[in-house]
Design a protein around this motif. Structure first.
Motif, PDB file in Angstrom:
ATOM      1  N   ALA A 151       0.847  -1.199   0.000  1.00  0.00           N
ATOM      2  CA  ALA A 151       0.000   0.000   0.000  1.00  0.00           C
ATOM      3  C   ALA A 151       0.882   1.249   0.000  1.00  0.00           C
ATOM      4  CB  ALA A 151      -0.922  -0.002   1.215  1.00  0.00           C
ATOM      5  N   PRO A 152       1.164   1.824  -1.175  1.00  0.00           N
ATOM      6  CA  PRO A 152       1.910   3.084  -1.218  1.00  0.00           C
ATOM      7  C   PRO A 152       1.128   4.180  -0.488  1.00  0.00           C
ATOM      8  CG  PRO A 152       1.818   2.077  -3.389  1.00  0.00           C
ATOM      9  CD  PRO A 152       0.847   1.328  -2.527  1.00  0.00           C
ATOM     10  N   LEU A 153       1.829   4.990   0.271  1.00  0.00           N
ATOM     11  CA  LEU A 153       1.199   6.047   1.053  1.00  0.00           C
ATOM     12  C   LEU A 153       1.734   7.409   0.608  1.00  0.00           C
ATOM     13  CD1 LEU A 153       1.635   4.422   4.595  1.00  0.00           C
ATOM     14  CD2 LEU A 153      -0.375   4.261   3.104  1.00  0.00           C
ATOM     15  N   GLU A 154       1.024   8.465   0.992  1.00  0.00           N
ATOM     16  CA  GLU A 154       1.487   9.829   0.738  1.00  0.00           C
ATOM     17  C   GLU A 154       1.569  10.575   2.065  1.00  0.00           C
ATOM     18  OE1 GLU A 154       2.541  11.438  -2.071  1.00  0.00           O
ATOM     19  OE2 GLU A 154       2.483   9.499  -3.091  1.00  0.00           O
ATOM     20  N   LEU A 155       2.290   9.994   3.020  1.00  0.00           N
ATOM     21  CA  LEU A 155       2.425  10.598   4.342  1.00  0.00           C
ATOM     22  C   LEU A 155       3.334  11.815   4.323  1.00  0.00           C
ATOM     23  CD1 LEU A 155       2.891   7.376   6.517  1.00  0.00           C
ATOM     24  CD2 LEU A 155       0.777   8.616   6.047  1.00  0.00           C
ATOM     25  N   ALA A 156       4.157  11.930   3.293  1.00  0.00           N
ATOM     26  CA  ALA A 156       5.162  12.989   3.227  1.00  0.00           C
ATOM     27  C   ALA A 156       4.569  14.381   3.347  1.00  0.00           C
ATOM     28  CB  ALA A 156       5.943  12.877   1.921  1.00  0.00           C
ATOM     29  N   HIS A 157       3.329  14.542   2.868  1.00  0.00           N
ATOM     30  CA  HIS A 157       2.753  15.882   2.795  1.00  0.00           C
ATOM     31  C   HIS A 157       1.806  16.197   3.955  1.00  0.00           C
ATOM     32  CE1 HIS A 157       4.686  15.834  -1.043  1.00  0.00           C
ATOM     33  NE2 HIS A 157       3.936  14.827  -1.464  1.00  0.00           N
ATOM     34  N   LEU A 158       1.777  15.300   4.942  1.00  0.00           N
ATOM     35  CA  LEU A 158       0.987  15.581   6.138  1.00  0.00           C
ATOM     36  C   LEU A 158       1.709  16.615   7.003  1.00  0.00           C
ATOM     37  CD1 LEU A 158      -0.138  11.993   7.230  1.00  0.00           C
ATOM     38  CD2 LEU A 158      -1.527  13.751   6.127  1.00  0.00           C
ATOM     39  N   PRO A 159       0.954  17.452   7.757  1.00  0.00           N
ATOM     40  CA  PRO A 159       1.601  18.435   8.616  1.00  0.00           C
ATOM     41  C   PRO A 159       2.426  17.764   9.714  1.00  0.00           C
ATOM     42  CG  PRO A 159      -0.815  18.651   8.659  1.00  0.00           C
ATOM     43  CD  PRO A 159      -0.495  17.502   7.780  1.00  0.00           C
ATOM     44  N   TYR A 160       3.585  18.318   9.982  1.00  0.00           N
ATOM     45  CA  TYR A 160       4.476  17.775  11.008  1.00  0.00           C
ATOM     46  C   TYR A 160       4.641  18.792  12.139  1.00  0.00           C
ATOM     47  CZ  TYR A 160       8.878  15.997  13.040  1.00  0.00           C
ATOM     48  OH  TYR A 160       9.858  15.541  13.885  1.00  0.00           O
ATOM     49  N   LYS A 161       5.357  19.902  11.882  1.00  0.00           N
ATOM     50  CA  LYS A 161       5.479  20.935  12.912  1.00  0.00           C
ATOM     51  C   LYS A 161       5.857  22.267  12.271  1.00  0.00           C
ATOM     52  CE  LYS A 161      10.190  19.385  14.108  1.00  0.00           C
ATOM     53  NZ  LYS A 161      11.046  18.883  15.204  1.00  0.00           N
ATOM     54  N   ASN A 162       5.533  23.331  12.976  1.00  0.00           N
ATOM     55  CA  ASN A 162       5.822  24.701  12.526  1.00  0.00           C
ATOM     56  C   ASN A 162       5.264  25.001  11.135  1.00  0.00           C
ATOM     57  OD1 ASN A 162       7.284  25.193  14.917  1.00  0.00           O
ATOM     58  ND2 ASN A 162       9.137  24.309  14.024  1.00  0.00           N
ATOM     59  N   GLY A 163       4.079  24.410  10.860  1.00  0.00           N
ATOM     60  CA  GLY A 163       3.430  24.671   9.578  1.00  0.00           C
ATOM     61  C   GLY A 163       4.068  23.962   8.403  1.00  0.00           C
ATOM     62  N   LYS A 164       5.029  23.084   8.664  1.00  0.00           N
ATOM     63  CA  LYS A 164       5.701  22.361   7.588  1.00  0.00           C
ATOM     64  C   LYS A 164       5.362  20.869   7.649  1.00  0.00           C
ATOM     65  CE  LYS A 164       9.675  25.523   7.267  1.00  0.00           C
ATOM     66  NZ  LYS A 164       9.249  26.105   5.977  1.00  0.00           N
ATOM     67  N   THR A 165       5.571  20.196   6.528  1.00  0.00           N
ATOM     68  CA  THR A 165       5.225  18.779   6.413  1.00  0.00           C
ATOM     69  C   THR A 165       6.396  17.890   6.829  1.00  0.00           C
ATOM     70  OG1 THR A 165       6.024  18.636   4.139  1.00  0.00           O
ATOM     71  CG2 THR A 165       3.727  19.333   4.457  1.00  0.00           C
ATOM     72  N   TYR A 166       6.119  16.596   6.928  1.00  0.00           N
ATOM     73  CA  TYR A 166       7.184  15.623   7.196  1.00  0.00           C
ATOM     74  C   TYR A 166       8.302  15.765   6.156  1.00  0.00           C
ATOM     75  CZ  TYR A 166       4.332  13.070  10.600  1.00  0.00           C
ATOM     76  OH  TYR A 166       3.601  12.715  11.701  1.00  0.00           O
ATOM     77  N   GLU A 167       7.908  15.855   4.884  1.00  0.00           N
ATOM     78  CA  GLU A 167       8.887  15.925   3.812  1.00  0.00           C
ATOM     79  C   GLU A 167       9.770  17.157   3.921  1.00  0.00           C
ATOM     80  OE1 GLU A 167       8.246  14.496  -0.407  1.00  0.00           O
ATOM     81  OE2 GLU A 167       7.919  16.644  -0.668  1.00  0.00           O
ATOM     82  N   GLU A 168       9.187  18.262   4.362  1.00  0.00           N
ATOM     83  CA  GLU A 168       9.961  19.496   4.468  1.00  0.00           C
ATOM     84  C   GLU A 168      10.990  19.453   5.592  1.00  0.00           C
ATOM     85  OE1 GLU A 168       7.305  23.163   2.967  1.00  0.00           O
ATOM     86  OE2 GLU A 168       6.282  21.913   4.448  1.00  0.00           O
ATOM     87  N   TYR A 169      10.870  18.472   6.477  1.00  0.00           N
ATOM     88  CA  TYR A 169      11.848  18.295   7.543  1.00  0.00           C
ATOM     89  C   TYR A 169      12.863  17.195   7.248  1.00  0.00           C
ATOM     90  CZ  TYR A 169      10.195  21.636  11.009  1.00  0.00           C
ATOM     91  OH  TYR A 169       9.893  22.797  11.669  1.00  0.00           O
ATOM     92  N   VAL A 170      12.439  16.095   6.617  1.00  0.00           N
ATOM     93  CA  VAL A 170      13.368  14.979   6.426  1.00  0.00           C
ATOM     94  C   VAL A 170      13.752  14.754   4.966  1.00  0.00           C
ATOM     95  CG1 VAL A 170      12.564  13.849   8.524  1.00  0.00           C
ATOM     96  CG2 VAL A 170      11.549  13.210   6.328  1.00  0.00           C
ATOM     97  N   GLY A 171      13.187  15.549   4.057  1.00  0.00           N
ATOM     98  CA  GLY A 171      13.599  15.500   2.660  1.00  0.00           C
ATOM     99  C   GLY A 171      14.868  16.313   2.445  1.00  0.00           C
ATOM    100  N   LYS A 172      15.255  16.471   1.203  1.00  0.00           N
ATOM    101  CA  LYS A 172      16.496  17.171   0.854  1.00  0.00           C
ATOM    102  C   LYS A 172      16.491  18.620   1.319  1.00  0.00           C
ATOM    103  CE  LYS A 172      19.413  18.037  -3.225  1.00  0.00           C
ATOM    104  NZ  LYS A 172      19.496  17.849  -4.701  1.00  0.00           N
ATOM    105  N   ALA A 173      15.351  19.291   1.177  1.00  0.00           N
ATOM    106  CA  ALA A 173      15.263  20.694   1.589  1.00  0.00           C
ATOM    107  C   ALA A 173      15.432  20.834   3.098  1.00  0.00           C
ATOM    108  CB  ALA A 173      13.926  21.291   1.143  1.00  0.00           C
ATOM    109  N   GLY A 174      14.858  19.891   3.846  1.00  0.00           N
ATOM    110  CA  GLY A 174      14.994  19.926   5.301  1.00  0.00           C
ATOM    111  C   GLY A 174      16.430  19.709   5.736  1.00  0.00           C
TER     112      GLY A 174
END
Length: 239
Positions: A151-174
């Motif tokens: 089951a592929p998921l799209e959890l990356a774009h869920l809110p994480y903290k400070n108005g940013k998503t999981y991806e924005e913290y643990v992806g390349k930009a983060g």
């Protein structure tokens, strides 16, 4: 785009990828910076450049040129974006346009099975039970496998903290924004949160940036990019 596969008869071992089928399978793992290719009967993957202007037509042409003389009956493609019913439903962020609606079977002249790239690596990493795969790369790839159901998921774009998503913290930009030390702490925190929320038995951390972790989060094991090829082979062992 869940699919069911036979539970692997053995856990992945070493660098070999193994196969679940007697047919000759070409596996194409499409990424934002490179395309990695392997097929039945070949031991060493081929790696060719991709890039932000790459179209699917160009991808097929580059792959065919790189594997001139290889024999294969079917094709597995790992696609860097959402997939539904074996077809891309959204254009990739880091490649050119034209992927949605493209006829891959006509282009290759062979039967094609296409799956999200993180899901393909997850499938190749799977042992048993409930497994969560986290792919640390340009973004964050997430896949859940429940007793053989992928089951592929799209959890990356869920809110994480400070108005940013999981991806924005643990992806390349983060990683670029916070630095390695804080990024590693965020990876450990995200892994812990998702593991608890999804109640999984097993967590695999893969993707190109996994190598930047000094140590894996508690309860996690390392994925390997080569397991994407195993996942591509296993696609053709589908029930």
């Amino acid at each position: 785009d869940a699919l069911s596969v036979r539970r692997p008869s053995r856990a992945p071992r070493g660098g070999g990828v193994g196969q679940q089928s007697n047919m000759r399978i070409l596996v194409v793992d499409v990424g934002g910076t490179s395309i990695k290719i392997l097929a039945t009967g070949h031991q060493k993957p081929i790696k060719i450049p991709s890039g932000p202007q790459l179209t699917p037509k160009q991808m097929v042409s580059k792959v065919k040129e790189a594997i001139d003389g290889w024999e294969y009956a079917v094709v597995s493609i790992g696609y860097p974006g959402p997939v539904k019913n074996g077809k891309p439903v959204k254009e990739p962020r880091n490649l050119g346009r034209g992927w949605v609606g493209f006829d891959f079977e006509r282009a290759f002249g062979k039967p094609v099975r296409l799956i999200n790239d993180a899901a393909m690596q997850a499938l190749g990493s799977y042992k048993t039970g409930r497994m969560l795969f986290l792919g640390l790369g340009t973004g964050l790839g997430t896949t859940l496998i429940l007793d053989g159901l992928v089951a592929p998921l799209e959890l990356a774009h869920l809110p994480y903290k400070n108005g940013k998503t999981y991806e924005e913290y643990v992806g390349k930009a983060g990683l670029a924004r916070t630095g390695k030390k804080k990024w590693r702490q965020n990876v450990a925190d995200v892994t812990s949160r998702l593991r608890a929320a999804l109640e999984v038995d097993d967590v695999v951390i893969g993707g190109g940036n996994a190598k930047l972790l000094k140590m894996l989060p508690a309860g996690a094991r390392a994925g390997k990019n080569v397991f994407a090829f195993r996942g591509g082979y296993r696609l053709w062992a589908q029930r």
